[in-house]
Design a protein around this motif. Sequence first.
Motif, PDB file in Angstrom:
ATOM      1  N   GLU A  88      24.543  -5.327 -32.825  1.00  0.00           N
ATOM      2  CA  GLU A  88      23.910  -6.556 -32.683  1.00  0.00           C
ATOM      3  C   GLU A  88      23.259  -7.153 -33.897  1.00  0.00           C
ATOM      4  O   GLU A  88      23.391  -8.349 -34.235  1.00  0.00           O
ATOM      5  CB  GLU A  88      23.117  -6.773 -31.335  1.00  0.00           C
ATOM      6  N   THR A  89      22.146  -6.621 -34.320  1.00  0.00           N
ATOM      7  CA  THR A  89      21.632  -7.138 -35.496  1.00  0.00           C
ATOM      8  C   THR A  89      22.442  -7.412 -36.709  1.00  0.00           C
ATOM      9  O   THR A  89      22.118  -8.318 -37.099  1.00  0.00           O
ATOM     10  CB  THR A  89      20.474  -6.107 -36.037  1.00  0.00           C
ATOM     11  N   SER A  90      23.267  -6.640 -36.921  1.00  0.00           N
ATOM     12  CA  SER A  90      24.186  -6.821 -38.052  1.00  0.00           C
ATOM     13  C   SER A  90      25.050  -7.939 -37.829  1.00  0.00           C
ATOM     14  O   SER A  90      25.435  -8.803 -38.761  1.00  0.00           O
ATOM     15  CB  SER A  90      25.238  -5.530 -38.330  1.00  0.00           C
ATOM     16  N   ALA A  91      25.621  -8.234 -36.513  1.00  0.00           N
ATOM     17  CA  ALA A  91      26.189  -9.573 -36.328  1.00  0.00           C
ATOM     18  C   ALA A  91      25.278 -10.622 -36.483  1.00  0.00           C
ATOM     19  O   ALA A  91      25.881 -11.676 -37.353  1.00  0.00           O
ATOM     20  CB  ALA A  91      26.768  -9.248 -34.848  1.00  0.00           C
ATOM     21  N   VAL A  92      24.141 -10.744 -36.104  1.00  0.00           N
ATOM     22  CA  VAL A  92      23.388 -11.844 -36.361  1.00  0.00           C
ATOM     23  C   VAL A  92      22.876 -11.958 -37.872  1.00  0.00           C
ATOM     24  O   VAL A  92      23.306 -13.132 -38.261  1.00  0.00           O
ATOM     25  CB  VAL A  92      21.941 -11.671 -35.776  1.00  0.00           C
ATOM     26  N   GLY A  93      22.882 -10.937 -38.563  1.00  0.00           N
ATOM     27  CA  GLY A  93      22.690 -11.108 -40.161  1.00  0.00           C
ATOM     28  C   GLY A  93      23.938 -11.659 -40.684  1.00  0.00           C
ATOM     29  O   GLY A  93      23.533 -12.320 -41.674  1.00  0.00           O
ATOM     30  N   ARG A  94      25.025 -11.416 -40.394  1.00  0.00           N
ATOM     31  CA  ARG A  94      26.493 -11.840 -40.749  1.00  0.00           C
ATOM     32  C   ARG A  94      26.470 -13.250 -40.582  1.00  0.00           C
ATOM     33  O   ARG A  94      26.685 -14.263 -41.359  1.00  0.00           O
ATOM     34  CB  ARG A  94      27.635 -11.219 -40.571  1.00  0.00           C
ATOM     35  N   ALA A  95      26.169 -13.815 -39.416  1.00  0.00           N
ATOM     36  CA  ALA A  95      26.285 -15.254 -38.941  1.00  0.00           C
ATOM     37  C   ALA A  95      25.411 -15.890 -39.742  1.00  0.00           C
ATOM     38  O   ALA A  95      25.732 -17.296 -40.314  1.00  0.00           O
ATOM     39  CB  ALA A  95      26.033 -15.455 -37.378  1.00  0.00           C
ATOM     40  N   LEU A  96      24.166 -15.481 -39.835  1.00  0.00           N
ATOM     41  CA  LEU A  96      23.073 -16.349 -40.654  1.00  0.00           C
ATOM     42  C   LEU A  96      23.521 -16.486 -42.262  1.00  0.00           C
ATOM     43  O   LEU A  96      23.258 -17.341 -42.875  1.00  0.00           O
ATOM     44  CB  LEU A  96      21.769 -15.611 -40.565  1.00  0.00           C
ATOM     45  N   ALA A  97      24.186 -15.262 -42.784  1.00  0.00           N
ATOM     46  CA  ALA A  97      24.721 -15.191 -43.929  1.00  0.00           C
ATOM     47  C   ALA A  97      25.697 -16.255 -44.241  1.00  0.00           C
ATOM     48  O   ALA A  97      25.721 -17.013 -45.217  1.00  0.00           O
ATOM     49  CB  ALA A  97      25.172 -13.789 -44.487  1.00  0.00           C
ATOM     50  N   PHE A  98      26.566 -16.272 -43.314  1.00  0.00           N
ATOM     51  CA  PHE A  98      27.722 -17.305 -43.208  1.00  0.00           C
ATOM     52  C   PHE A  98      27.229 -18.696 -43.367  1.00  0.00           C
ATOM     53  O   PHE A  98      27.858 -19.701 -43.939  1.00  0.00           O
ATOM     54  CB  PHE A  98      28.694 -17.305 -42.004  1.00  0.00           C
ATOM     55  N   MET A  99      26.001 -18.884 -42.887  1.00  0.00           N
ATOM     56  CA  MET A  99      25.136 -20.377 -42.915  1.00  0.00           C
ATOM     57  C   MET A  99      24.519 -20.571 -44.193  1.00  0.00           C
ATOM     58  O   MET A  99      24.190 -21.470 -44.682  1.00  0.00           O
ATOM     59  CB  MET A  99      24.131 -20.241 -41.690  1.00  0.00           C
ATOM     60  N   GLY A 100      24.463 -19.306 -45.012  1.00  0.00           N
ATOM     61  CA  GLY A 100      23.824 -19.135 -46.301  1.00  0.00           C
ATOM     62  C   GLY A 100      22.566 -18.987 -46.357  1.00  0.00           C
ATOM     63  O   GLY A 100      21.870 -18.576 -47.367  1.00  0.00           O
ATOM     64  N   ILE A 101      22.003 -18.376 -45.256  1.00  0.00           N
ATOM     65  CA  ILE A 101      20.607 -17.754 -45.242  1.00  0.00           C
ATOM     66  C   ILE A 101      20.633 -16.508 -45.769  1.00  0.00           C
ATOM     67  O   ILE A 101      21.117 -15.380 -45.145  1.00  0.00           O
ATOM     68  CB  ILE A 101      20.110 -17.910 -43.753  1.00  0.00           C
ATOM     69  N   GLY A 102      19.915 -15.946 -46.558  1.00  0.00           N
ATOM     70  CA  GLY A 102      19.608 -14.804 -47.367  1.00  0.00           C
ATOM     71  C   GLY A 102      20.606 -14.263 -48.063  1.00  0.00           C
ATOM     72  O   GLY A 102      20.774 -12.964 -48.103  1.00  0.00           O
ATOM     73  N   VAL A 103      21.758 -14.971 -48.616  1.00  0.00           N
ATOM     74  CA  VAL A 103      22.714 -14.586 -49.408  1.00  0.00           C
ATOM     75  C   VAL A 103      22.374 -14.755 -50.855  1.00  0.00           C
ATOM     76  O   VAL A 103      21.815 -15.747 -51.435  1.00  0.00           O
ATOM     77  CB  VAL A 103      23.991 -15.490 -49.347  1.00  0.00           C
ATOM     78  N   ILE A 104      22.308 -13.361 -51.457  1.00  0.00           N
ATOM     79  CA  ILE A 104      21.811 -13.510 -52.985  1.00  0.00           C
ATOM     80  C   ILE A 104      23.184 -12.834 -53.775  1.00  0.00           C
ATOM     81  O   ILE A 104      23.569 -13.515 -54.485  1.00  0.00           O
ATOM     82  CB  ILE A 104      20.406 -12.478 -53.230  1.00  0.00           C
ATOM     83  N   ASP A 105      23.487 -11.556 -53.300  1.00  0.00           N
ATOM     84  CA  ASP A 105      24.271 -10.823 -54.100  1.00  0.00           C
ATOM     85  C   ASP A 105      25.949 -10.663 -53.071  1.00  0.00           C
ATOM     86  O   ASP A 105      26.877 -10.742 -53.640  1.00  0.00           O
ATOM     87  CB  ASP A 105      24.075  -9.527 -54.284  1.00  0.00           C
TER      88      ASP A 105
END
Length: 140
Positions: A88-105
């Motif tokens: 669940e946590t990983s899925a939330v992290g991926r959805a937020l990353a697709f929104m551009g939140i927290g994407v660095i590398d």
Amino acid sequence: MSKDLREKAIDFKGKKYVLVADRVLYFNETYPDGCITTELVSQPDAVLVVFRAEVYPDGLNGRKFTGYSQAKWGDGYINKTSAIENAETSAVGRALAFMGIGVIDSIASIDEINKAVSADTRATPQATSKFKDSSIPDVP
């Protein structure tokens, strides 16, 4: 605070990574009308647990960003007891990353990076040969 959350990033295997907790806090502070929903896609007792997360920055009737994640019970330290929570946590992290939140590398989660490294170190010619398509010739 910038959307990439660079100031919150930790170093993980030589890459900068923003924890999901920091991404969620940023989302909640920046998008007060937004919401995050999660759904268990697999059965809770399935060997492979699959979650879908949806992030709505503008409320349920606005834009939507979706992330999926899977975790195998007993695979690694965390999944011995917490595969559902981890997926669940990983899925939330991926959805937020697709929104551009927290994407660095990259969009990949720490869990995905660990899985890839573990799979790479366990891979042998015997283990990977069963996936080879015999219609494709070997390349020298």
